[in-house]
Design an enzyme around this catalytic site. Structure first.
Site, PDB file in Angstrom:
ATOM      1  N   SER A  72       4.081  14.195   3.870  1.00 17.53           N
ATOM      2  CA  SER A  72       4.954  13.400   3.036  1.00 17.53           C
ATOM      3  C   SER A  72       5.875  12.466   3.799  1.00 17.53           C
ATOM      4  CB  SER A  72       5.796  14.324   2.163  1.00 17.53           C
ATOM      5  OG  SER A  72       6.678  15.084   2.985  1.00 17.53           O
TER       6      SER A  72
ATOM      7  N   SER B 299       3.983  17.977   6.853  1.00 22.60           N
ATOM      8  CA  SER B 299       4.464  16.620   6.578  1.00 22.60           C
ATOM      9  C   SER B 299       4.973  15.822   7.758  1.00 22.60           C
ATOM     10  CB  SER B 299       5.552  16.658   5.520  1.00 22.60           C
ATOM     11  OG  SER B 299       4.950  16.777   4.265  1.00 22.60           O
TER      12      SER B 299
ATOM     13  N   LYS C 164      13.874   9.831   7.300  1.00 22.31           N
ATOM     14  CA  LYS C 164      13.200  10.137   6.039  1.00 22.31           C
ATOM     15  C   LYS C 164      14.251  10.305   4.943  1.00 22.31           C
ATOM     16  CE  LYS C 164       9.851  13.489   4.145  1.00 22.31           C
ATOM     17  NZ  LYS C 164       9.059  14.706   4.438  1.00 22.31           N
TER      18      LYS C 164
HETATM   19  N1  GLN Z   1       1.366  18.243   1.755  1.00 22.24           N
HETATM   20  C1  GLN Z   1       2.057  19.476   1.590  1.00 22.24           C
HETATM   21  C2  GLN Z   1       2.627  19.534   0.200  1.00 22.24           C
HETATM   22  O1  GLN Z   1       2.305  18.709  -0.554  1.00 22.24           O
HETATM   23  C3  GLN Z   1       3.130  19.598   2.629  1.00 22.24           C
HETATM   24  C4  GLN Z   1       4.292  18.749   2.344  1.00 22.24           C
HETATM   25  C5  GLN Z   1       5.386  18.884   3.347  1.00 22.24           C
HETATM   26  O2  GLN Z   1       5.174  19.374   4.462  1.00 22.24           O
HETATM   27  N2  GLN Z   1       6.577  18.487   2.946  1.00 22.24           N
HETATM   28  O3  GLN Z   1       3.377  20.390  -0.142  1.00 22.24           O
END
Ligand code: GLN
Length: 487
Positions: free
Chosen positions: A154, A178, A79
């Site tokens: 994400s 995420s 990532k």
């Molecule tokens: N979807 C969540 C957010 O927007 C979690 C994102 C993540 O785990 N990086 O913050």
């Protein structure tokens, strides 16, 4: 099955027996990237030359009979939130475009030490803020099971890369779901380790008290293998815990008996898709048949998790992201009159809409007069959420439920409604607030062929047991063996 569709357990045995070379395997995945990624768009950077060099080095070491690492010759996709020395690291933000880190993240060092082949950097929501990978400043990643849909986020690029068989393993980060949510939406396994299990050194910070790096793979064995490599103490991250790393693969086939699985009432409420619920209930029946006791429990503060998270995470983000000032690294506005103007134009032009929304929310909840009402209160609720889990784990080995309330949603479906997007993490967020471990494993498909994930949550530093419990289910089912048709 094609070579690229196998899991790492098979690939490693062929590599060890000399039936496959690291270079041959890397070429197969590079070819898959060339053929498939124009449709999937999981990668933002492919390290073609470096990957082949690393692969040849592994083959050479093997020829010479030198000791080899645990991942010898296996390609891993990263990532784009982890610093990779000399390889662009952008967090899929314009503000870090052209940033070349002068050092490797701890996790990257570990991968290199174990002879992995770093094949490229994957797409993500900008600074990991989002649940669909649509917040990337560069491109939209598509779900390999249905190209009209998102892979989740994400870490959507990392999940899609493995699901599309463009890499056998990948690394993601999980601040509020995420890793687990995209794993669920892409039909693969993804694990969020206990807070402190994996060093955050070199992970670009979003919300430092919640962020953890973790593995994606096709099955539990592959994820156990990758966790074995990246877990462990690192003095450069003061929250990294000096607990020994168990050999997660060693006892993977040993069933956990007796086994008590907690099913939280709150995880089967309003907004849960009927097909997801049915698949998860079926999965619980599988455990029941294996002799597990299924116990209904309550996590009474769950209903505050999303609100609490969006205070804590945005507060930390507003502070962490203050460093992008146009001076230290990355993008700087072209035209400005004075220093303050330079800062505001750089940040105004460099950050996307969601990142700006988070910075504003976070700054607000930390500001004088609101700090007590929002931030301080959120910290107290965070403690209550953690205590819910303490009580649950006093009587259960794990807590099970759906990973995501719905299967993969359509591209564009939630972009205009941030709250709808935030709610897709309703079941994953508490785990980060409580600092515990969680995994998502495939547990079925909808009538339309979209993957469904089962989430298992476990007490801190019990990843070994969590993986064994996940494997118990996996042995009984074949969801993890399915691959999307992309040829
Ligand atoms: N979807 C969540 C957010 O927007 C979690 C994102 C993540 O785990 N990086 O913050």
């Amino acid at each position: 099955m094609e070579l690229i569709e196998y899991s790492c357990r098979d690939l490693l045995s062929w590599l060890e027996r000399g039936e496959l070379t690291a270079e041959g395997l890397t070429r197969a995945y590079l070819q898959a990237i060339h053929q498939r990624d124009p449709r999937i768009r999981a990668f933002v950077y492919v390290s073609e030359v470096e990957a082949l060099e690393q692969a040849r080095r592994v083959d050479e070491k093997r020829r010479q009979g030198q000791p080899l690492g645990k991942l010898a010759g296996l390609p891993v996709a990263i990532k784009d939130v982890l610093c990779t020395k000399g390889v662009p690291t952008t967090c899929c933000s314009k503000i870090l475009q052209n940033f070349l880190p002068p050092y490797d993240a701890h996790v990257i060092e570990r991968l290199k030490q174990e002879d992995a082949v770093l094949i490229g950097k994957t797409n993500m929501d900008e600074f990991a803020m989002g649940s669909s990978t649509e917040n990337s400043a560069f491109q939209i990643t598509r779900n390999p099971w249905d190209l009209e849909r998102t892979p989740g986020g994400s870490s959507g690029g990392s999940a899609a890369a493995v699901a599309a068989c463009e890499a056998p393993l990948s690394i993601g980060s999980d601040t509020g779901g995420s890793i687990r949510q995209p794993a669920s939406l892409c039909g693969i396994v993804g694990l969020k380790p206990t807070y402190g299990r994996v060093s955050r050194y070199g992970l670009v910070a979003f919300a430092s008290s919640l962020d953890q790096v973790g593995p994606f793979g096709h099955d539990v064995y592959d994820v156990a293998l990758l966790l074995e490599v990246i877990a462990g103490h690192d003095h450069r991250d003061s929250t990294s815990v000096p607990a020994p790393v168990p050999p997660y693969r060693a006892n993977l086939e040993e069933a956990v008996r007796p086994l008590t699985i907690g099913v939280a009432r709150e995880y089967f409420g309003e907004g849960l898709d009927a097909e997801v619920e049915q698949a998860v209930r079926e999965a619980l029946n599988v455990y029941r048949r294996l002799g597990a006791t299924i116990k209904e429990i309550s996590l009474p503060h769950s209903k505050y998790a999303v609100a609490t998270y969006y205070i804590v995470a945005t507060a930390e983000a507003s502070s962490n992201l203050a460093r992008y000032d146009g001076v230290h690294y990355g993008y700087r506005a072209k035209r400005f009159d004075n220093m303050i103007h330079m800062y505001s134009r750089t940040r105004g032009e460099g950050f996307g809409a969601e990142v700006k929304r988070r910075i504003m929310l976070g700054t607000y909840v930390l500001s004088r007069g609101y700090y007590e009402a929002y931030y301080l209160k959120a910290l107290k609720v965070r403690r209550l959420i953690k205590e819910d889990f303490d009580r649950a784990f006093a009587e259960c080995d794990v807590v099970a439920g759906p990973t995501s309330p719905t299967p993969a949603f359509k591209i564009g479906e939630k972009t205009a409604n941030p709250l709808a997007m935030y709610l897709s993490d309703i079941y994953t967020i508490s785990c980060n607030l409580a600092g515990i471990a969680g995994i998502s494993i495939p547990c079925g498909f909808t009538k339309n062929g979209l993957p469904i994930g089962l989430q298992l949550l476990a007490p801190p530093f019990s990843e070994d047991k969590l993986l064994r419990i996940a494997r118990m289910y996996e042995r009984e089912t074949d969801w993890h063996l399915r691959r999307p048709k992309l040829t």
